[in-house]
Design an enzyme around this catalytic site. Structure first.
Site, mmCIF file in Angstrom:
data_model
loop_
_atom_site.group_PDB
_atom_site.id
_atom_site.type_symbol
_atom_site.label_atom_id
_atom_site.label_comp_id
_atom_site.label_asym_id
_atom_site.label_seq_id
_atom_site.Cartn_x
_atom_site.Cartn_y
_atom_site.Cartn_z
ATOM 1 N N HIS A 101 0.880 -1.172 0.000
ATOM 2 C CA HIS A 101 0.000 0.000 0.000
ATOM 3 C C HIS A 101 0.917 1.222 0.000
ATOM 4 C CE1 HIS A 101 -2.377 -3.026 2.279
ATOM 5 N NE2 HIS A 101 -3.442 -2.465 1.752
ATOM 6 N N ASP A 104 2.336 1.924 3.295
ATOM 7 C CA ASP A 104 3.274 0.953 3.870
ATOM 8 C C ASP A 104 4.708 1.391 3.592
ATOM 9 O OD1 ASP A 104 1.068 -0.722 4.328
ATOM 10 O OD2 ASP A 104 1.411 -1.862 2.474
ATOM 11 N N HIS A 271 -10.907 -14.125 3.057
ATOM 12 C CA HIS A 271 -12.123 -13.367 2.739
ATOM 13 C C HIS A 271 -13.214 -14.305 2.234
ATOM 14 C CE1 HIS A 271 -9.623 -9.426 2.033
ATOM 15 N NE2 HIS A 271 -9.411 -9.996 3.195
ATOM 16 N N ASP A 307 -10.715 -11.978 10.273
ATOM 17 C CA ASP A 307 -9.693 -12.084 9.252
ATOM 18 C C ASP A 307 -8.335 -12.309 9.911
ATOM 19 O OD1 ASP A 307 -8.634 -11.894 6.723
ATOM 20 O OD2 ASP A 307 -8.817 -9.713 6.575
HETATM 21 C C1 XLS Z 1 -7.577 -6.680 4.134
HETATM 22 C C2 XLS Z 1 -7.112 -6.855 2.770
HETATM 23 C C3 XLS Z 1 -6.009 -5.906 2.318
HETATM 24 C C4 XLS Z 1 -5.863 -5.927 0.821
HETATM 25 C C5 XLS Z 1 -5.067 -4.798 0.272
HETATM 26 O O1 XLS Z 1 -8.325 -7.488 4.670
HETATM 27 O O2 XLS Z 1 -6.727 -8.200 2.631
HETATM 28 O O3 XLS Z 1 -4.813 -6.196 2.965
HETATM 29 O O4 XLS Z 1 -5.282 -7.117 0.370
HETATM 30 O O5 XLS Z 1 -5.595 -3.573 0.618
HETATM 31 CA CA CA Z 2 -5.832 -9.248 0.932
HETATM 32 CA CA CA Z 3 -7.284 -10.217 4.805
#
Ligand code: XLS
Ligand code: CA
Ligand code: CA
Length: 437
Positions: A101, A104, A271, A307
């Site tokens: 990102h 980051d 996810h 998550d």
């Molecule tokens: C968060 C997401 C994130 C994406 C990128 O749950 O996985 O990390 O992969 O923004």
């Molecule tokens: Ca991700």
């Molecule tokens: Ca994730």
């Protein structure tokens, strides 16, 4: 080379009987599987945010990991040290790709202008390191969820000024991705959703999101960025209801707004399970639509409903994933990005290597098994037989559109009942297990 002195460069492949925790047991990058090497099949990538920036902090406790690159000096000094550590890590692991990102790799400044300058400066340095090492950017993205201004959405914020800020941030993140030769650009809309209908106009927010994507598509064309745009579905967290709930929802959204040609999906295992699906379900839905672009390879925890972003270790799941990926002829510009973090109690830098070695070995093994299953053709044969009744007769007529309900009714009134055929699920499950050895 300063941050991981005890780690060999690169981590060697020692084969399945090795007990060396700093060696690959299955991932043998140059090994040919079919026509491609393992490295080219898997296109493994390290996630900057978890691996380099993760601190072990959670909602109940302070950071548990002390990283030599995360301390001392100004935020820009730390960003530079982190970048150096990243390239050392990637080289030692023997992985070609990384993902980040914008926030980051470079710190937010006191103003948006300063944030932009920080990002431009660090990206320039990343470019030099990429050139020196041959390491490449799998994808870039913008963090549109961390800053409090995005608390009520970024592209879907009810505040147009916030939406505009998000658009500006994405513009620069795409520029930087292009400048670094990024092969994809990801949109993950963690805050693109809502908490309560009492203050939300869903239709308005979805129109905003579509407009946001359209502007990105136009901009991509304008600057000649050739990377693939990817949307990463997730049902919830941090938003209660996320608009990109799962693959099917996201594909429906893209179709509704005429955007299908411009996006593929980045499917994350964790996810998928949060959406109440299996990882392979999400991969298969995306792939069936010709839209499986890339993968965030991780796993959740069966007993935890959030998550957890753990490293993948399940050979069975990796086998199913690789079957889908191989059947569609690979991931193209995509790859397997280990969007995963070591546990809070795994506090050593060595743990970062163990984690990635495990993830890469798991998918290497899944690749080998999937390749063997596909080459033997048994499953394909079974599948073809199962749908064989559509190749001729009434099945063909129905699918060709040459008959309708009235014709079928006439015919069925005088016909015998359909003969039931077994789906043979258990036999097929046993068959898969016979390849996992
Ligand atoms: C968060 C997401 C994130 C994406 C990128 O749950 O996985 O990390 O992969 O923004
Ligand atoms: Ca991700
Ligand atoms: Ca994730």
């Amino acid at each position: 080379m300063a941050y991981f002195p005890d780690v060999p460069s690169p981590i060697p492949f020692e084969g399945r009987d090795s007990k060396n925790p700093l060696a690959f047991k299955w991932y043998d990058k140059g090994r040919k599987v079919g026509t491609k090497t393992m490295a080219d099949h898997l296109r493994c990538s390290v996630a900057y945010w978890h691996t380099m920036k993760g601190s072990g902090a959670d909602m109940f406790g302070a950071p548990s990991m002390q990283r030599a690159w995360s301390n001392g000096g100004s935020p820009m000094d730390i960003a530079r040290k982190t970048l150096d550590a990243t390239f050392e890590f990637l080289q030692k692991l023997g992985v070609t790709y990384y993902c980040f990102h914008d926030r980051d790799i470079a710190p937010a400044g006191a103003t948006f202008a300063e944030s932009c300058r920080n990002l431009e400066a660090i990206a320039g340095e990343a470019k030099l390191l990429q050139k020196e090492t041959g390491i490449r950017l799998l994808w870039g993205t913008a963090n549109l969820f961390g800053d409090p201004i995005y608390g009520q959405g970024a592209a879907t914020s009810p505040n147009a000024a916030v939406m505009a800020r998000a658009a500006a941030q994405v513009k620069l993140a795409i520029d930087v991705t292009q400048m670094l030769g990024g092969e994809n650009y990801v949109f993950w809309g963690g805050r693109e959703g809502y908490e309560t209908l009492l203050n939300t106009d869903i239709r308005h927010e979805q129109d905003q999101m579509a407009r946001f994507f359209r502007m990105a598509v136009d901009y991509k064309k304008q600057i000649g960025f050739t990377g693939q745009f990817l949307i990463e579905p997730k049902p919830a967290e941090p938003s209660k209801h996320q608009y990109d709930f799962d693959a099917a929802t996201t594909l429906g959204f893209l179709r509704a707004y005429g955007l299908t040609d411009h996006f593929k999906l980045n499917i994350e295992a964790n996810h998928a399970t949060l959406a109440g699906h299996t990882f392979e379900h999400e991969l298969a839905v995306a792939s069936a639509a010709g839209a499986l672009g890339s993968v965030d390879a991780n796993r959740g925890d069966l007993l935890l409903g959030w998550d957890t972003d753990q490293f993948p270790t399940d050979v069975y799941s990796a086998t199913f994933a690789m079957m889908i990926i191989l059947q569609q002829g690979g991931l193209g510009t995509g790859g397997l990005n280990f969007d995963a973090k070591v546990r809070r109690s795994s506090t050593d830098t060595l743990d970062l290597f163990h984690a990635h070695i495990g993830g890469m070995d798991t998918f290497a093994r899944g690749l080998l098994i999937a390749h063997e299953i596909i080459s033997d053709g048994v499953l394909a044969q079974h599948l073809a037989n199962r749908y064989a009744s559509f190749a001729s007769g009434i099945g063909k007529d129905i699918m060709d559109g040459t008959v309708g309900l009235a014709d079928i009714y006439q015919r069925e009134r005088e016909s015998q009942d359909p003969v039931l055929t077994s789906g043979r699920q258990e036999m097929l499950e046993n068959l898969i297990n016979s390849y996992i050895r």
